[in-house]
Motif scaffolding. Structure first.
Motif, PDB file in Angstrom:
ATOM      1  N   GLU A  74       6.544 -13.678  -2.882  1.00  0.00           N
ATOM      2  CA  GLU A  74       6.244 -14.388  -1.636  1.00  0.00           C
ATOM      3  C   GLU A  74       7.512 -14.596  -0.821  1.00  0.00           C
ATOM      4  OE1 GLU A  74       3.409 -15.208  -0.352  1.00  0.00           O
ATOM      5  OE2 GLU A  74       2.103 -14.715  -2.031  1.00  0.00           O
ATOM      6  N   GLU A  75       8.608 -14.952  -1.504  1.00  0.00           N
ATOM      7  CA  GLU A  75       9.882 -15.117  -0.799  1.00  0.00           C
ATOM      8  C   GLU A  75      10.331 -13.795  -0.175  1.00  0.00           C
ATOM      9  OE1 GLU A  75      12.926 -16.911  -3.125  1.00  0.00           O
ATOM     10  OE2 GLU A  75      11.642 -18.556  -3.828  1.00  0.00           O
ATOM     11  N   MET A  76      10.141 -12.708  -0.906  1.00  0.00           N
ATOM     12  CA  MET A  76      10.527 -11.401  -0.381  1.00  0.00           C
ATOM     13  C   MET A  76       9.723 -11.073   0.882  1.00  0.00           C
ATOM     14  SD  MET A  76      10.621  -7.761  -2.454  1.00  0.00           S
ATOM     15  CE  MET A  76      11.393  -8.539  -3.876  1.00  0.00           C
ATOM     16  N   LEU A  77       8.415 -11.388   0.844  1.00  0.00           N
ATOM     17  CA  LEU A  77       7.568 -11.123   2.007  1.00  0.00           C
ATOM     18  C   LEU A  77       7.930 -12.002   3.202  1.00  0.00           C
ATOM     19  CD1 LEU A  77       4.066 -10.659   0.315  1.00  0.00           C
ATOM     20  CD2 LEU A  77       5.426  -8.920   1.491  1.00  0.00           C
ATOM     21  N   SER A  78       8.495 -13.174   2.936  1.00  0.00           N
ATOM     22  CA  SER A  78       8.899 -14.050   4.041  1.00  0.00           C
ATOM     23  C   SER A  78      10.123 -13.500   4.769  1.00  0.00           C
ATOM     24  CB  SER A  78       9.186 -15.465   3.516  1.00  0.00           C
ATOM     25  OG  SER A  78      10.386 -15.497   2.767  1.00  0.00           O
ATOM     26  N   GLY A  86       6.336  -2.495   0.427  1.00  0.00           N
ATOM     27  CA  GLY A  86       5.299  -1.866  -0.388  1.00  0.00           C
ATOM     28  C   GLY A  86       4.425  -2.853  -1.120  1.00  0.00           C
ATOM     29  N   ILE A  87       4.351  -4.073  -0.628  1.00  0.00           N
ATOM     30  CA  ILE A  87       3.533  -5.111  -1.265  1.00  0.00           C
ATOM     31  C   ILE A  87       2.299  -5.369  -0.414  1.00  0.00           C
ATOM     32  CG2 ILE A  87       3.463  -7.511  -2.046  1.00  0.00           C
ATOM     33  CD1 ILE A  87       6.513  -7.382  -2.327  1.00  0.00           C
ATOM     34  N   SER A  88       1.128  -5.327  -1.042  1.00  0.00           N
ATOM     35  CA  SER A  88      -0.133  -5.579  -0.339  1.00  0.00           C
ATOM     36  C   SER A  88      -0.761  -6.863  -0.857  1.00  0.00           C
ATOM     37  CB  SER A  88      -1.101  -4.415  -0.533  1.00  0.00           C
ATOM     38  OG  SER A  88      -0.623  -3.248   0.098  1.00  0.00           O
ATOM     39  N   THR A  89      -1.001  -7.785   0.059  1.00  0.00           N
ATOM     40  CA  THR A  89      -1.660  -9.032  -0.301  1.00  0.00           C
ATOM     41  C   THR A  89      -3.178  -8.826  -0.248  1.00  0.00           C
ATOM     42  OG1 THR A  89      -1.554  -9.751   2.006  1.00  0.00           O
ATOM     43  CG2 THR A  89       0.269 -10.390   0.578  1.00  0.00           C
ATOM     44  N   GLY A  90      -3.924  -9.854  -0.527  1.00  0.00           N
ATOM     45  CA  GLY A  90      -5.382  -9.733  -0.466  1.00  0.00           C
ATOM     46  C   GLY A  90      -6.078 -10.294  -1.684  1.00  0.00           C
ATOM     47  N   GLY A  91      -5.343 -10.450  -2.784  1.00  0.00           N
ATOM     48  CA  GLY A  91      -5.928 -11.076  -3.947  1.00  0.00           C
ATOM     49  C   GLY A  91      -6.715 -10.121  -4.837  1.00  0.00           C
ATOM     50  N   THR A  92      -7.412 -10.728  -5.795  1.00  0.00           N
ATOM     51  CA  THR A  92      -8.278 -10.002  -6.727  1.00  0.00           C
ATOM     52  C   THR A  92      -9.661 -10.618  -6.673  1.00  0.00           C
ATOM     53  OG1 THR A  92      -6.428  -9.562  -8.224  1.00  0.00           O
ATOM     54  CG2 THR A  92      -8.635  -9.321  -9.145  1.00  0.00           C
ATOM     55  N   VAL A 155       1.075  -3.398  -5.550  1.00  0.00           N
ATOM     56  CA  VAL A 155       2.261  -2.826  -4.929  1.00  0.00           C
ATOM     57  C   VAL A 155       2.192  -1.305  -4.943  1.00  0.00           C
ATOM     58  CG1 VAL A 155       3.685  -4.784  -5.604  1.00  0.00           C
ATOM     59  CG2 VAL A 155       3.656  -2.766  -7.041  1.00  0.00           C
ATOM     60  N   ASP A 156       2.740  -0.724  -3.909  1.00  0.00           N
ATOM     61  CA  ASP A 156       3.054   0.701  -3.874  1.00  0.00           C
ATOM     62  C   ASP A 156       4.410   0.813  -4.558  1.00  0.00           C
ATOM     63  OD1 ASP A 156       3.909   3.252  -3.297  1.00  0.00           O
ATOM     64  OD2 ASP A 156       3.404   3.175  -1.167  1.00  0.00           O
ATOM     65  N   SER A 157       4.390   1.117  -5.855  1.00  0.00           N
ATOM     66  CA  SER A 157       5.603   0.993  -6.668  1.00  0.00           C
ATOM     67  C   SER A 157       6.730   1.902  -6.193  1.00  0.00           C
ATOM     68  CB  SER A 157       5.288   1.263  -8.137  1.00  0.00           C
ATOM     69  OG  SER A 157       4.713   2.534  -8.306  1.00  0.00           O
ATOM     70  N   SER A 158       6.398   3.102  -5.727  1.00  0.00           N
ATOM     71  CA  SER A 158       7.464   4.003  -5.276  1.00  0.00           C
ATOM     72  C   SER A 158       8.168   3.432  -4.046  1.00  0.00           C
ATOM     73  CB  SER A 158       6.900   5.396  -4.974  1.00  0.00           C
ATOM     74  OG  SER A 158       5.946   5.339  -3.937  1.00  0.00           O
ATOM     75  N   ARG A 159       7.402   2.821  -3.155  1.00  0.00           N
ATOM     76  CA  ARG A 159       8.008   2.228  -1.962  1.00  0.00           C
ATOM     77  C   ARG A 159       8.839   1.002  -2.320  1.00  0.00           C
ATOM     78  NH1 ARG A 159       4.203   1.563   3.173  1.00  0.00           N
ATOM     79  NH2 ARG A 159       4.018   3.765   2.625  1.00  0.00           N
ATOM     80  N   LEU A 160       8.319   0.172  -3.224  1.00  0.00           N
ATOM     81  CA  LEU A 160       9.056  -1.019  -3.641  1.00  0.00           C
ATOM     82  C   LEU A 160      10.363  -0.642  -4.337  1.00  0.00           C
ATOM     83  CD1 LEU A 160       9.336  -4.061  -4.070  1.00  0.00           C
ATOM     84  CD2 LEU A 160       7.890  -3.830  -6.105  1.00  0.00           C
ATOM     85  N   VAL A 161      10.310   0.356  -5.216  1.00  0.00           N
ATOM     86  CA  VAL A 161      11.523   0.798  -5.909  1.00  0.00           C
ATOM     87  C   VAL A 161      12.552   1.321  -4.916  1.00  0.00           C
ATOM     88  CG1 VAL A 161      12.409   2.621  -7.423  1.00  0.00           C
ATOM     89  CG2 VAL A 161      10.490   1.206  -8.169  1.00  0.00           C
ATOM     90  N   ARG A 268      -8.439  -0.310  -6.915  1.00  0.00           N
ATOM     91  CA  ARG A 268      -7.749  -0.904  -5.762  1.00  0.00           C
ATOM     92  C   ARG A 268      -7.475   0.183  -4.748  1.00  0.00           C
ATOM     93  NH1 ARG A 268      -2.617   0.841  -5.354  1.00  0.00           N
ATOM     94  NH2 ARG A 268      -1.247   1.079  -7.171  1.00  0.00           N
ATOM     95  N   PRO A 269      -7.166  -0.196  -3.511  1.00  0.00           N
ATOM     96  CA  PRO A 269      -6.775   0.818  -2.520  1.00  0.00           C
ATOM     97  C   PRO A 269      -5.406   1.403  -2.866  1.00  0.00           C
ATOM     98  CG  PRO A 269      -7.196  -1.338  -1.492  1.00  0.00           C
ATOM     99  CD  PRO A 269      -7.150  -1.563  -2.961  1.00  0.00           C
ATOM    100  N   THR A 270      -5.103   2.548  -2.296  1.00  0.00           N
ATOM    101  CA  THR A 270      -3.750   3.096  -2.351  1.00  0.00           C
ATOM    102  C   THR A 270      -3.168   3.078  -0.944  1.00  0.00           C
ATOM    103  OG1 THR A 270      -4.411   5.394  -1.958  1.00  0.00           O
ATOM    104  CG2 THR A 270      -4.411   4.625  -4.248  1.00  0.00           C
ATOM    105  N   ALA A 271      -1.866   3.198  -0.857  1.00  0.00           N
ATOM    106  CA  ALA A 271      -1.195   3.166   0.446  1.00  0.00           C
ATOM    107  C   ALA A 271      -1.616   4.329   1.330  1.00  0.00           C
ATOM    108  CB  ALA A 271       0.316   3.168   0.251  1.00  0.00           C
ATOM    109  N   SER A 272      -2.116   5.420   0.729  1.00  0.00           N
ATOM    110  CA  SER A 272      -2.483   6.606   1.502  1.00  0.00           C
ATOM    111  C   SER A 272      -3.963   6.634   1.877  1.00  0.00           C
ATOM    112  CB  SER A 272      -2.146   7.871   0.701  1.00  0.00           C
ATOM    113  OG  SER A 272      -2.887   7.912  -0.506  1.00  0.00           O
TER     114      SER A 272
END
Length: 395
Positions: A74-78, A86-92, A155-161, A268-272
Motif C-alpha cells: 500500500e505504501e508503494m502504491l501511494s 505491476g500491482i493490481s488492486t481489487g481484492g479476492t 501482481v504482474d511479477s515480471s513488471r514488479l521485479v 485472475r486477470p492477467t496484465a495482457s
C-alpha cells in the motif's frame, strides 16, 4: 582485479530484487547475481496473489507478518502508479453454491474479521456489481453468498521485479543477469570473503542467498556440510497454471476469484487481458508424478473449460487452443514458514527463502536489510531463523 561490494545477493526473484531495493536505498554497495533472467524462476511462474486471506488458520505472528507486508505494498502504491509497479488492486471474491459451502465461507469470514482483516459477506446483487461477467448460482433458498476481501491484490511479477531492479539501479546497485555464481571463498576464520562468477571476482563481507529452490545447491558451493543443508530443508511442490492468450478475456474478470468448484479452481486477470487459471486438484496431479506435454495440455484445456462454467463470454474452443499451460515449482520450507537469517557456522552469509514470496518479500527484505545495516536482529525474525531446524533435530 576484484570488485568490492558491501552485499552480494545471489538470486533475482522477488526476494532478491526486494533486498537489492531495500539495501541500495540505505546506501550500501549492492551487487545482485542472477543465473538466468530476473524473475525467471518461481517468481515469474506463480499465481502472484498478495494476501493474508489464505492464512486464516495460521498462528498470529505469521498472519501479522503477511498483513504487515501487504501494508508495504500500500505504501508503494501511494508513491508510484499501480501500472508502473505491476500491482493490481481489487481484492479476492469467494462465493458459495449451497448451504455447506456458504457455511464454510461464513466461518472463513468470521475468522478473518476476528483478526481485524477486512472480509465482508456479500449478497448476489453485490457480487454481480463487483463481477458483471461471472455466473453466480441462484437456486431459490440456496442462493449464492460471497466473501469479499478487498485488501488482497495480484501482481504482474515480471513488471514488479523490473520496477524494483530499476529502482535499485538508480541507487547504484549492480544488477547482473546471466551471471551464475561459480565459487565462494571463505577466509581462515570461516567468514565469507569473495564471490566468483565466470568473469568477475567480488570481494565482500556479506552474502544473501535468495535463490529459492536452488538454495541447497548454492549452499553446497559454500561448504558441502550436511548440517548447513539441514538448516534449509525445502520441499519441492509443483503446481499447474494455465494462462490464456492476450485479449482472450478482456474485462471478463476484475480480481482474484475462487468459485465454489470442488477441485479448488482459482483464476485472475492477467496484465495482457487474459486469464491465469489454476486448481488444487490439478496441482495434486503434478505432485504425484511427472506430467508429459500431452497430459499438461489436456489439463490446461480442462482448466479453461472449468473456468468457462463461471466466466460468461469466454470462447472455449479458441481460448483452449491458444492457452499456455506450465508447471510452477514452488520451494516451500519444511515447516511452511520463512527461513531468514545467518547460516550457522559461516559468518556473513544469510539465507532468505519462503513460501508466499510475493506477499512476504517487502517485509522480509526490509527486516533483513535493517539487520545487515544496523547489526541488530529484528524480533520479528526470531521464529524464522535457520538454526531452528538444527535445534529440532537435536531433540
Amino acid at each position: 582485479m576484484a570488485e568490492i561490494a558491501d552485499v552480494v545477493i545471489v538470486g533475482g526473484g522477488i526476494l532478491g530484487v526486494s533486498l537489492a531495493y531495500e539495501l541500495a536505498r540505505r546506501t550500501l554497495r549492492v551487487t545482485l547475481l542472477e543465473a538466468h533472467a530476473l524473475g525467471s524462476g518461481t517468481t515469474g511462474s506463480g499465481f502472484g496473489w498478495v494476501n493474508a486471506t489464505s492464512k486464516a488458520e495460521v498462528d498470529d505472528a505469521y498472519f501479522q507478518m503477511n498483513v504487515t507486508s501487504m501494508s508495504l505494498y500500500e505504501e508503494m502504491l501511494s508513491r508510484h502508479h499501480a501500472e508502473a509497479v505491476g500491482i493490481s488492486t481489487g481484492g479476492t471474491l469467494f462465493w458459495s453454491k449451497d448451504s455447506d459451502s456458504r457455511d464454510r465461507l461464513r466461518q472463513r469470514s468470521a475468522k478473518l474479521q476476528e483478526r481485524g482483516y477486512l472480509a465482508t459477506n456479500v449478497t448476489p446483487a453485490e457480487m454481480e456489481a463487483l463481477e458483471p461477467h461471472i455466473r453466480f448460482p441462484k437456486q431459490g433458498s440456496e442462493e449464492s453468498e460471497g466473501c469479499f476481501c478487498p485488501m488482497d491484490k495480484w501482481v504482474d511479477s515480471s513488471r514488479l521485479v523490473r520496477f524494483l531492479a530499476e529502482s535499485a539501479r538508480r541507487n547504484n546497485a549492480d544488477i547482473r543477469e546471466y551471471a551464475p555464481v561459480t565459487e565462494f571463498l571463505l577466509d581462515s576464520l570461516g567468514s565469507i570473503g569473495m564471490v566468483k562468477t565466470e568473469s568477475h571476482q567480488i570481494a565482500t563481507r556479506t552474502v544473501i542467498l535468495a535463490c529459492g529452490g536452488q538454495t541447497p545447491q548454492i549452499i553446497a558451493k559454500l561448504r558441502p556440510d550436511p548440517q548447513l543443508l539441514a538448516c534449509v530443508p525445502l520441499k519441492r511442490v509443483p503446481g499447474v497454471l494455465t494462462e490464456t492468450a492476450p485479449q482472450t478475456a478482456l474485462h471478463l474478470a476484475r480480481r482474484v476469484l475462487y468459485p465454489p468448484d470442488a477441485g479448488g479452481l482459482h483464476l485472475r486477470p492477467t496484465a495482457s487481458g487474459g486469464l491465469l487459471i489454476g486448481a488444487d486438484d490439478t496441482d495434486l496431479l503434478a505432485q504425484q508424478g511427472t506430467l508429459s506435454p500431452s497430459q499438461l495440455a489436456d489439463i490446461g484445456r480442462g482448466l479453461v473449460v472449468r473456468a468457462s462454467d463461471w466466466v460468461s463470454g469466454l470462447a472455449i474452443s479458441e481460448v483452449a487452443q491458444t492457452a499456455t499451460t506450465y508447471i510452477c515449482n514452488r520451494p516451500i520450507p519444511a515447516d511452511e514458514r520463512p527461513i531468514v537469517g545467518n547460516l550457522p557456522g559461516i559468518q556473513g552469509v544469510f539465507v532468505a527463502v519462503t513460501h508466499s514470496g510475493i506477499t512476504l518479500a517487502p517485509y522480509l527484505s526490509s527486516l533483513l536489510a535493517e539487520e545487515i545495516v544496523h547489526r541488530k536482529a529484528p524480533e520479528a525474525l526470531a521464529p524464522y531463523r535457520p538454526e531452528r531446524f538444527l535445534q529440532r533435530s537435536a531433540l
